[in-house]
Design a protein around this motif. Structure first.
Motif, short mmCIF file in Angstrom:
data_model
loop_
_atom_site.label_atom_id
_atom_site.label_comp_id
_atom_site.label_asym_id
_atom_site.label_seq_id
_atom_site.Cartn_x
_atom_site.Cartn_y
_atom_site.Cartn_z
N LEU A 1 0.46 -1.44 -0.14
CA LEU A 1 -0.18 -0.12 -0.12
C LEU A 1 0.86 1.44 -0.20
N LEU A 2 1.68 1.70 1.06
CA LEU A 2 2.81 2.71 0.83
C LEU A 2 3.68 2.45 -0.77
N VAL B 1 0.63 4.57 -2.38
CA VAL B 1 0.53 5.32 -2.07
C VAL B 1 1.68 6.56 -3.09
N ALA C 1 1.92 7.17 -5.93
CA ALA C 1 0.89 8.66 -6.68
C ALA C 1 1.31 10.07 -5.49
N GLY D 1 -7.53 -0.20 -3.20
CA GLY D 1 -6.23 0.66 -2.82
C GLY D 1 -6.82 1.58 -4.29
N LEU E 1 -7.95 4.91 -4.03
CA LEU E 1 -6.93 5.87 -4.49
C LEU E 1 -6.97 7.30 -6.28
#
Lengths: 235, 222
Positions: free
Chosen positions: B31-32, B35, B38, B116, B120
């Motif tokens: 997930l990191l 993110v 992004a 996710g 996101l």
């Protein structure tokens, strides 16, 4: 009857390094042999060679009638090795570890409970992840897996290490039971006072060779039981 | 072989369920990656939507390395490594079991990552079956190749650092084909997506077959 272990001038390598440099040793079925010697003498290498874990490069090496220089797979199925590090998974419970060993060997899981009971791993202990057990308790779980598998050749590397007096007595009983049922037992030790009375013979290793041999303290008459009754006896 | 594979997969998944390494380390790491990528790309919605499939598969690729390392850390001790060799389990069964356990973890991870990128990056799959088939094939290939290279590096002292170097270049075709198949699934171009499945399928088959054949010698060498 074929000897359980028959090594003649056996040379074995651990990686690229010589671990055994011409070992001569015969162990009969139902016999208990203790291997003595200083650190680095080749005791562990001898046990690992007999388990088919080290490559034999020259000499004669037969274990349970199988030539180790060919395919050691069949030998591995029939030996039980308890090394310095117990073959256990910390996150699994004592019962799950023994059940995994039994199912891997395609043996009935009904052996699991009997083996754990034999080693005193009952109640809360059998449900505890082995990572939370003491060193001695972990050793007992590993021994329970061995008892459940009932191998034809027991290979125990310093089995007394980390055991309390009661478990040492239990270990002596297990060795005696295995030998009476026709299995051969080969174990190493740094404690001759404890080990020699359990054995029919003691061999001393030095520099990767067998340097000497003496009679042990075990009564030979106890080993005269045919191998066919062994599995039922131990289970 | 299949029975042994089930036994090993069950053991690995049970250990994973107890240790929760995948839940508390691999999943947050993936997930990191999403993110932070992004952040690096900037706030433009169109840029993020276009990059979403690539970022998704990049996160899966990095997670494959972690999951593979974890799979072999279970057997890192001398006792368990020897125990597995002496257990009587067919090495091909060990390979398939380990690959299956890694694949299950990766597939669950992809479900979470899918959620996710939906939240996101605001993307929506138009052809769900295409994305699912691409994921299944890619996961099989990633897990099989990961376990082969995991076994190859298992006996080395530098295994943690050498594994990514060995395995990431090998997995590049999955990154490319997976990203393109998912782009097609997002845009609704089924025929384009199916053409990329023709890369993912042989990759998976080849690595599964190679693993079945070679795992025994690799296990011995480790």
């Amino acid at each position: 009857m074929l000897p359980a272990v028959h090594l003649r001038s056996a040379v074995a390598l651990a990686g690229r390094f010589p671990a055994l440099s011409g070992v001569d040793l015969t162990v009969a079925a139902g016999e208990v042999v203790v291997v003595l010697g200083p650190n680095g003498a080749g005791k562990t290498s001898l046990l690992r060679t007999c388990a088919g874990l080290l490559t034999v490069t020259s000499g004669q090496a037969e274990v349970l009638g199988e030539d180790l220089r060919q395919d050691p797979t069949n030998v591995r199925l029939r030996v039980g090795l308890l090394g310095h590090a117990a073959p256990l998974y910390d996150e699994l419970t004592a019962a799950e570890n023994v059940r995994f060993a039994v199912r891997a060997a395609r043996l009935p899981v009904t052996r699991v409970d009997a083996a754990l009971e034999r080693l005193g791993m009952v109640g809360r202990l059998r449900r505890t992840p082995v990572g939370r057990l003491s060193a001695g308790q972990r050793r007992r779980v590993a021994l329970a897996a061995l008892v459940a598998r009932a191998p034809d050749l027991w290979l125990l590397d310093e089995p007394h290490a980390g055991l309390d007096a009661a478990t040492r007595r239990l270990l002596a009983d297990l060795v005696e039971e295995a030998a009476r049922s026709g299995a051969a037992v080969l174990f190493s030790s740094h404690e001759p006072d404890l080990a020699v009375p359990l054995a029919d013979r003691s061999v001393t290793m030095s520099g990767g060779r067998v340097a000497g041999e003496c009679r042990g303290g075990r009564r030979p008459a106890l080993s005269a039981v045919p191998p066919s009754s062994r599995a039922a006896d131990v289970a | 072989m299949w029975r042994d594979a089930l036994l090993v997969a069950g053991k690995d998944l049970r250990i994973e369920a107890r240790s929760r390494v995948a839940l508390w380390q691999v999943l947050p790491f993936a997930l990191l990656v999403l993110v932070l990528s992004a952040f690096a790309l900037g706030p433009g919605p169109s840029t993020l939507r276009a990059a979403a499939p690539g970022l998704f598969w990049l996160a899966v690729l990095f997670s494959t390395v972690l999951a593979t390392q974890r799979s072999f850390a279970i057997e890192a001790g001398e006792g368990t490594r020897d125990g597995l060799r002496l257990s009587g389990i067919d090495p091909a069964g060990v390979f398939l079991g380990k690959a299956a356990a890694v694949a299950v973890q990766l597939f669950v991870l992809q479900v979470v990552l899918w959620a996710g990128i939906t939240v996101l990056f605001g993307v929506r799959l138009h052809v769900v079956w295409l994305a699912v088939v691409a994921s299944l094939l890619a996961t099989a290939g990633l897990a099989a190749a990961g376990v082969i290279y995991g076994a190859l590096s298992a006996g080395l002292r530098v295994r943690e650092t050498i594994l990514p170097l060995l395995v990431l270049p090998i997995l590049a075709p999955v990154l490319l084909a997976g990203s393109e198949a998912w782009s097609a699934a997002l845009s609704g171009h089924v025929s384009t997506g199916v053409s990329w499945l023709r890369i993912l399928a042989p990759f998976a088959v080849v690595y599964v077959v190679v693993g079945i054949v070679l795992y025994g010698p690799l296990q011995e060498a480790a």
